[in-house]
Design an enzyme around this catalytic site. Structure first.
Site, PDB file in Angstrom:
ATOM      1  CG  ASP A 219     -24.665  24.258  19.362  1.00 47.10           C
ATOM      2  OD1 ASP A 219     -25.743  24.581  19.893  1.00 47.10           O
ATOM      3  OD2 ASP A 219     -23.554  24.545  19.848  1.00 47.10           O
TER       4      ASP A 219
ATOM      5  CG  HIS B 244     -35.017  10.797  -1.572  1.00 51.34           C
ATOM      6  ND1 HIS B 244     -33.706  11.170  -1.775  1.00 51.34           N
ATOM      7  CD2 HIS B 244     -34.955   9.621  -0.880  1.00 51.34           C
ATOM      8  CE1 HIS B 244     -32.896  10.273  -1.237  1.00 51.34           C
ATOM      9  NE2 HIS B 244     -33.621   9.328  -0.689  1.00 51.34           N
TER      10      HIS B 244
END
Length: 494
Positions: free
Chosen positions: A429, A175
């Site tokens: 995509d 993180h």
């Protein structure tokens, strides 16, 4: 060779590495306590090497190399630092990469077969931990930043599972590398690399110095600085001890269950329209401009989730319910502490909080429109530059190691929200990586996250909206509470 790529500790430091100190937001237990994995499920067969090379190519670009950095402890100061290779090599790669070819349909795999389908009504649909064997390497259980410190493991990882009917792409990171909006910059430009759009990729702002240090050291404050709107509700030491004991027991001792909830468009969209209609009618009755009434889809989703936490627990009506909503600081400080993200994004951690304080009785008895308005009000009021500065002044003077302030009271119920909708994971995509013939876009049909070891109860991740308009959210709850919620959902009582 400066170190071998493995999980075993590597004591030596490479003298050619660029050494950068951790920033304020990276140097806390809140981020160092969790390693993250996000499985992205594509209903198509994709070329793993194209996906890998696109992400590696991004990490090797100027300004992006920190994502391939290692974390080392300075032997003199004991502080953790970034060690960023000047050149990535096969021995010291930009990514921790693995690919598993299963040669079977996903439905025949013990974990992949549990990937859920969207529901026609709000419903608890799966346990995200069932996919943990896909999210992590075999036998691995995340232990936080200690898994990375003084090893030669890059902070960014990529794990790809190939099935005969679908591909699961897992992005892994510690993180300290970035937050949800930082994740957006990473996946957007990963896709640009895949599409051959390198010329449109911006160079992140330099991270040698910490742009948010003024929030940490208090240099932005002066006698004219405003107070935080919730300063009178800050929990004192006694309340903190009482709250911490109860919340700590839930987080560290009591058994918990992880579940995913699907909120279909057929449900949340009418709820949003109804909420707006109610608030506009109220504004008109008060002689106010109804056109100024504003709610987002996420306001309604957040309000609904908050209600779904409160109702199954039969809380006393007077009990305080505190919702902490994570917000990016970037928008408030563009042109001040950081540059325009369109030309030079800040790929790191930069988060603040909007805090909603209500009572369990109000949540249970008032319409969803009322609660959604409390969410929107908190975000609008507490999301300004001045309020962020006031908040971190309280953090600076609190004397605790966490970059948070607790508002409410010692007996309150705490609910957390991390909204990843802006990260655009469902809009990623990967068409150029498609194997064989195919038309149209190739976007994830399902997204979740796995993390550890810190797993607070009722800490919700909202992953955004899939291609069919359904929202997905997951959280850990004390064992038994998910079952109570599902009972209420089946009775349409939430």
């Amino acid at each position: 060779m400066c170190g071998l790529f493995s999980r075993k500790p590597v004591v030596e430091h490479c003298p050619t590495d660029r050494v950068v100190p951790l920033h304020f937001f990276e140097n806390s237990l809140l981020v160092q306590g969790n390693n993250m994995a996000v499985p992205l499920v594509f209903d198509e067969v994709l070329d793993p090497q194209k996906i890998r090379h696109a992400l590696e190519g991004l990490v090797k670009r100027d300004g992006w190399q920190r994502l391939g950095g290692r974390l080392k402890k300075n032997p003199s100061t004991g502080k953790i630092e970034w060690h960023i290779p000047t050149t990535f090599t096969p021995e010291r790669p930009a990514l921790n990469y693995s690919h598993v070819s299963h040669d079977i349909a996903s439905s025949a795999h013990p974990a992949a077969s549990k990937i859920p389908q969207a529901s026609s009504r709000p419903s608890v649909v799966c346990d995200p931990d069932d996919l943990a064997p896909l999210a992590w390497e075999e036998g691995y259980s995340p232990a936080g930043i200690s898994d990375y410190v003084d090893t030669d493991k890059p902070v960014l990882g990529l794990r790809i599972h190939s099935f005969t009917d679908r591909t699961i792409v897992v992005l892994q990171w510690q993180h300290v590398a970035f937050d949800a909006l930082g994740l957006q910059y990473v996946v957007e430009n990963w896709a640009r690399m895949l599409w051959g759009q390198e010329s449109s990729i911006p160079t992140p702002c330099g991270l040698e110095s910490d742009p948010f240090a003024p929030l940490a050291d208090g240099s932005r404050r002066n006698e004219k600085s405003e107070q935080h709107v919730l300063v009178s509700r800050k929990v004192g030491l006694g309340g903190m001890l009482k709250w911490g004991l109860g919340y700590g027991v839930d987080m560290l001792v009591r058994a918990k269950e992880n579940r995913m909830v699907c909120i279909p468009q057929s449900y949340w969209e009418p709820q949003l329209k109804q909420a707006l209609a109610e608030l506009r009618a109220e504004a008109t009755a008060l002689g106010e401009d109804a056109d100024k009434v504003f709610l987002t889809e996420n306001d309604v989703v957040t309000a609904w989730v908050l209600r779904s936490v409160v109702l199954p627990q039969n809380m006393p009506a007077e009990r305080t319910v505190a919702a902490s909503i994570a917000m990016s600081l970037r928008k408030a400080f563009i042109g001040d502490l950081i540059p325009d993200p369109e030309t030079s994004p800040y790929v790191g951690n930069a988060f603040g909080w909007a805090n909603v304080l209500v009572t369990a009785g109000d949540v249970a008895s008032k319409p969803l429109s009322w609660l959604a308005r409390q969410v929107r009000k908190a975000i609008n009021e507490q999301g300004t530059k001045a309020q962020h500065e006031a908040y971190y002044e309280m953090v600076r003077t609190s004397g605790t190691p966490l970059p948070i302030v607790i508002f409410g009271d010692g007996g309150m119920a705490q609910v957390g929200f991390s909204n990843w909708d802006k990260a655009g994971l469902f809009k990623l995509d990967f068409s150029p990586a498609r194997v064989g013939k195919g038309e149209g876009t190739c976007m994830p049909v399902y997204v979740q996250e796995n993390h550890g070891p810190v797993k607070p109860a009722d800490g919700f991740f909202v992953f955004g909206k899939d291609g069919r308009g359904n929202y997905w959210t997951s959280a850990y709850k004390v064992k038994g509470q998910w079952g109570k919620l599902q009972e209420l959902l089946e009775k349409n009582e939430v």
